[in-house]
Design a protein around this motif. Structure first.
Motif, PDB file in Angstrom:
ATOM      1  N   THR A  15      32.790  40.920  71.420  1.00  0.00           N
ATOM      2  CA  THR A  15      32.621  40.656  72.849  1.00  0.00           C
ATOM      3  C   THR A  15      31.144  40.632  73.201  1.00  0.00           C
ATOM      4  OG1 THR A  15      32.869  43.023  73.277  1.00  0.00           O
ATOM      5  CG2 THR A  15      34.841  41.652  73.502  1.00  0.00           C
ATOM      6  N   ASP A  38      34.111  36.663  72.729  1.00  0.00           N
ATOM      7  CA  ASP A  38      34.668  36.628  74.087  1.00  0.00           C
ATOM      8  C   ASP A  38      33.545  37.039  75.026  1.00  0.00           C
ATOM      9  OD1 ASP A  38      37.215  35.806  73.403  1.00  0.00           O
ATOM     10  OD2 ASP A  38      37.956  37.836  73.119  1.00  0.00           O
ATOM     11  N   THR A  39      33.099  36.104  75.848  1.00  0.00           N
ATOM     12  CA  THR A  39      31.857  36.261  76.591  1.00  0.00           C
ATOM     13  C   THR A  39      32.102  36.309  78.091  1.00  0.00           C
ATOM     14  OG1 THR A  39      30.790  34.923  74.878  1.00  0.00           O
ATOM     15  CG2 THR A  39      29.527  35.326  76.895  1.00  0.00           C
ATOM     16  N   ALA A 320      30.693  46.044  75.731  1.00  0.00           N
ATOM     17  CA  ALA A 320      30.758  44.901  74.821  1.00  0.00           C
ATOM     18  C   ALA A 320      29.987  45.206  73.549  1.00  0.00           C
ATOM     19  CB  ALA A 320      30.197  43.650  75.500  1.00  0.00           C
TER      20      ALA A 320
END
Length: 567
Positions: A15, A38-39, A320
């Motif tokens: 992430t 996954d941003t 993240a």
């Protein structure tokens, strides 16, 4: 056997959090999605764009508040061609076909096939109309015949000098841009390897000194050095490697996104979200969460430091695997990374860095009725003093008795930005940043009136005051307050030699693991093409750090470096 990254379970994907939805942040977000992250991009303003924010007024005008010059359209094409979870960083850096002049424009439209699915780019000719104080002008369009003809008219003594300049600037372009453009100077040996070439090309002297070797006429010296002002650089101080800008424009042209630069921003958002990315607006960042390698709070200098996430101004925490700042470099470290976590980017080092100048920008609308404008889409209006004015802005940090400006009239190309029968325009005046101590509540309105008087009295926009229907402006206070730029700088650290390449802030933090920088404050520097290059540089570093080989487009991963395994 090649792994199928498209089948990677969501629970095992890495992430990423990106601070700032400017062009650099959006470009990196698209690249990270293509690498399988996954941003989430968080943006403190109410819409994306950052410096490229687009304002729509109640009376029907649309103003791009920041960048308006688009070059190197294949950088844009690369982004729109990326796919989710393919481990892709883009096509070859400079495929032969994009260097061909006839490849940049087809039937009045720029860009490649994928770009045309998202935004319409059109070529702008001339690139700039450059006005001198005596009323003469130079239309720079990259055409060798036109360029030589105009030099013969304005400065015939400089024709031979132009041939030498052309050859030497091309050599700098080929080495500095085509070969080294994507090089991240993260260590001194990388820098030292290129120094002999830069010395051989005479690319380390100042740009204005470089151009003065070839041109005797002041007008030609100005024509071939002013462009660095559009990326925050003083021609008297930036290294001559910036002569490459002449060839960047000459090779790929100048372009405009129909609907304004804001239409390009919207297209990047659309691509990012199609790839699965998340954009959160009105989400200002209070702090980048940093711990030691055991997950404990940082209380004193020393030891390993790791970025774990963000604390928003609302108090919400996001976590993240990596954090990237597309915000102002100085304020990222001064305001958002705990001082105890910073040894290299200490308060002393950050505050000692020279910041680029700032801007006063006037956004105005006026009726088309009246004499026809003798203007082009992009106009550079130079004042009577060149070197002296630059010294006042960058060195003395005072407002001079005169000014130069960039006057942008996009409705000559795109009437949709204004009500029917009207023009939308903006004019940009370089001014000192807020270390000047100037009170912009006082000086701003006074300078606006001087600019309007000049444009009307000198005949650039006849009867402007009578035709004016909309007027507003921003000053360095906008850059410092709304855009959160240190001292109200408009382009990040000033691109002097001592703040270029290895000496410019690094895209991978030296202080905190899994913390990265992207955009104008990082390498290679300011300007729309440079921040897109910065995004690719940063994506490559992340790919290396997380075992995704940056040269392999089918997603073949490598073993993760041992020093990152604990993360």
């Amino acid at each position: 056997m090649t792994p199928d990254l498209t089948a990677t379970p969501a629970a095992t994907r890495k992430t990423a959090l990106i601070v700032g939805a400017g062009i650099g942040g959006l470009s990196l977000g698209i690249r990270l999605q293509s690498l399988g992250f996954d941003t989430t991009i968080v943006e403190r303003l109410d819409q994306p764009g950052g410096r490229a924010y687009q304002k729509r007024t109640a009376d029907g005008y649309v103003f791009d508040m920041g960048p308006t010059v688009i070059t190197v359209p294949h950088f844009i094409e690369e982004l729109f061609a990326l796919e989710r979870d393919k481990g892709m960083l883009g096509e070859a850096d400079y495929p032969a076909q994009v260097l061909a002049p006839d490849a940049r424009v087809r039937e009045g439209e720029s860009g490649g096939e994928r770009t045309r699915d998202y935004v319409k780019l059109v070529p702008i000719l001339p690139f700039y109309r450059i006005y001198f104080d005596d009323g003469t002008f130079f239309d720079y369009d990259g055409d060798p015949v036109s360029t030589r003809r105009q030099i013969a008219d304005l400065a015939p003594e400089d024709l031979a000098g132009y041939e030498r300049f052309h050859a030497d600037a091309q050599a700098i372009f080929e080495r500095g841009f085509l070969e080294l453009g994507y090089t991240h100077f993260g260590d001194m040996p990388t820098m030292l390897r290129v120094v002999p070439d830069l010395m051989r090309l005479d690319a380390v002297r100042t740009l204005f000194s470089f151009t003065s070797k070839y041109f005797r006429n002041p007008k030609m010296r100005q024509v071939f050095s002013f462009e660095t002002l559009l990326v925050g650089g003083n021609p008297l101080s930036v290294p001559a490697i910036y002569a490459m800008i002449h060839f960047v424009e000459k090779t790929w042209g100048i372009h405009y996104a129909m609907g304004g630069t804001g239409a390009l921003v919207d297209a990047f958002v659309r691509k990012f979200e199609e790839l699965g990315g998340t954009l959160r607006l009105n989400a200002g960042v209070q702090e980048i969460l940093v711990t030691d390698d055991q997950g404990r709070p940082v209380r004193r200098p020393g030891g390993k430091r790791v970025a774990r996430g963000l604390r928003l101004e609302s108090g919400e925490e996001l976590h993240a695997d990596i954090v990237v700042s597309n915000g102002d470099w100085a304020n990222t470290y001064l305001k958002r990374v705990p001082a105890a976590a910073r040894l290299v980017n200490s308060d002393v080092r950050v505050k000692a860095a020279r910041q680029s100048m700032s801007l006063l920008v006037i956004y105005f609308g006026f009726r088309r009725e009246g004499p026809e404008l003798n203007l082009r889409h992009h106009n550079i209006i130079l004042g009577p003093r060149y070197e002296e004015l630059l010294t006042e802005i960058f060195g003395k940090k005072v407002l001079g008795r005169d000014f130069s400006q960039y006057l942008h009239v996009p409705t000559l190309t795109d009437p949709s930005l204004a009500p029917e029968g009207h023009h939308a325009a903006y004019t940009l005046v370089p001014v000192p940043h807020n270390a000047s101590g100037l009170d912009w509540n006082v000086e701003g309105p006074k300078l606006v009136e001087r600019v309007y008087d000049f444009l009307e009295e000198r005949g650039y926009i006849p009867n402007l005051r009578a035709r004016l229907t909309h007027s507003e402006f921003i000053t360095p206070d906008y850059f410092e307050g709304t855009l959160d730029s240190y001292l109200g700088n408009a382009f990040g650290p000033e691109p002097i030699l001592a703040q270029s390449a290895y000496f410019r802030p690094h895209n991978r933090s030296e202080d905190v693991r899994n913390l990265y920088m992207v955009g104008a404050g990082a390498q290679p520097g300011g300007g729309t093409p440079s921040v897109m290059m910065s995004a690719k540089m940063t994506a490559r570093l992340i790919a290396q750090d997380f075992g995704i080989h940056p040269s392999v487009r089918d997603g073949v991963p490598e073993s993760r470096p041992a020093e990152l395994a604990a993360d």
